[in-house]
Write an enzyme that holds these catalytic residues in place. Structure first.
Site, PDB file in Angstrom:
ATOM      1  CG  HIS A 144      -0.898  -2.884  -3.024  1.00 54.09           C
ATOM      2  ND1 HIS A 144      -1.423  -2.764  -4.295  1.00 54.09           N
ATOM      3  CD2 HIS A 144      -1.735  -3.716  -2.344  1.00 54.09           C
ATOM      4  CE1 HIS A 144      -2.534  -3.490  -4.377  1.00 54.09           C
ATOM      5  NE2 HIS A 144      -2.741  -4.082  -3.208  1.00 54.09           N
ATOM      6  CD  GLU A 145      -1.151  -5.389   1.041  1.00 56.92           C
ATOM      7  OE1 GLU A 145      -2.257  -5.187   1.577  1.00 56.92           O
ATOM      8  OE2 GLU A 145      -1.027  -6.065   0.001  1.00 56.92           O
TER       9      GLU A 145
END
Length: 288
Positions: A144-145
């Site tokens: 996600h990051e």
């Protein structure tokens, strides 16, 4: 790389709106101080310098506010950092992305965030999130990051916040300098500046919420495990209840998890409701 026309379109629209605000600021400055070459040069250099400073300072301040430290590539105590590094390297290969600098911090809550751009990105994970999540769930959080860095959406956030600050400052001092310069004009100027900044931030926050959905989708796609990402969000939401996050005011917009309650909070929230994010991930699980 996964294509996201919706995100690109929204970023383009938001960028155009932000440019419109910037043009209005420039027009006001030129109206107040004239249209000479020196004024134009100062305006251009000042605005570019302001955005550049905010980008560099914001990145440094985000890392400093949570006490982030470089993550070692070997196991340390109960933390198997080497496994996190290997997962990150594998995901970066999938995304065709340079491996970012990995850092770890004690944030007080399970959370993670990314700062920087492609080639100079940083991903910070809290020790609390490492303790809380299973490996496949943590891998989803890292994906996600990495998606935020890969999609370059951090840049539009920095640009938006910079222009919002400039709008607030110019409106405030434009009113003060154009009035009688008494205590009343200072108070009204501050109020008008704050309102103007909030109006710009509404557009920025709307992009921020959408980019979280996109990063969730990317995490599910690259890990091929939407359910793990959904479980991670459930655990993070539960694990953050009643706890105070270190550096929250500085990094909340960047983190994987944020809070929103009232209607006003939802309008200015940096994150969509966690329940909706989980629902979307569960529906994505059908294809896996």
């Amino acid at each position: 790389m996964v294509g996201h026309n919706g995100l690109k379109l929204r970023m383009m629209v938001a960028g155009s709106i932000l440019f419109g605000f910037y043009a209005a600021i420039a027009g006001l400055v030129l109206y107040m101080f004239g249209t000479g070459t020196s004024v134009l040069a100062v305006l251009l250099l000042g605005s570019v310098g302001f955005v550049g400073f905010q980008y560099k300072f914001g990145k440094w301040m985000a890392l400093r506010s949570v006490g982030a430290e470089d993550m070692p590539e070997h196991a340390e105590g109960r933390y198997n950092y080497g496994e996190i590094h290997r997962s990150t390297e594998k995901l970066c290969q999938e995304m065709d992305l340079d491996k970012p600098r990995l850092m770890v911090a004690d944030m007080g809550v399970p959370n993670a965030f990314a700062v920087g751009r492609k080639g100079a990105g940083v991903v910070v994970v809290s020790r609390e999130i490492i303790d809380l999540l299973d490996h496949d769930e943590l891998e989803g959080v890292i994906a996600h990051e990495l998606s935020h860095i890969n999609n370059r959406d951090v840049v539009i956030m920095v640009l938006g916040q910079s222009i919002a600050s400039m709008v607030g400052i110019i409106v405030q001092w434009g009113y003060i300098l154009g009035g009688e310069r008494n205590i009343g004009s200072y108070i009204v100027g501050m109020i008008l500046g704050t309102v103007a900044q909030m109006v710009v931030m509404i557009f920025v926050m709307a992009i921020s919420r959408y980019r979280e959905y996109v990063a969730d989708e990317d995490a599910a796609t690259y890990t091929r495990n939407p359910d793990a990402m959904a479980r991670a969000l459930e655990k993070i939401s539960s694990g953050a209840q009643g706890k105070e996050m270190r550096g929250e005011d500085t990094v909340n917009a960047l983190c994987i998890f944020g809070t929103s309650g009232s209607l006003l909070q939802k309008i200015f929230s940096t994150h969509p409701p966690t329940e909706k994010r989980i629902e979307r991930l569960r529906s994505q699980s059908v294809g896996y």
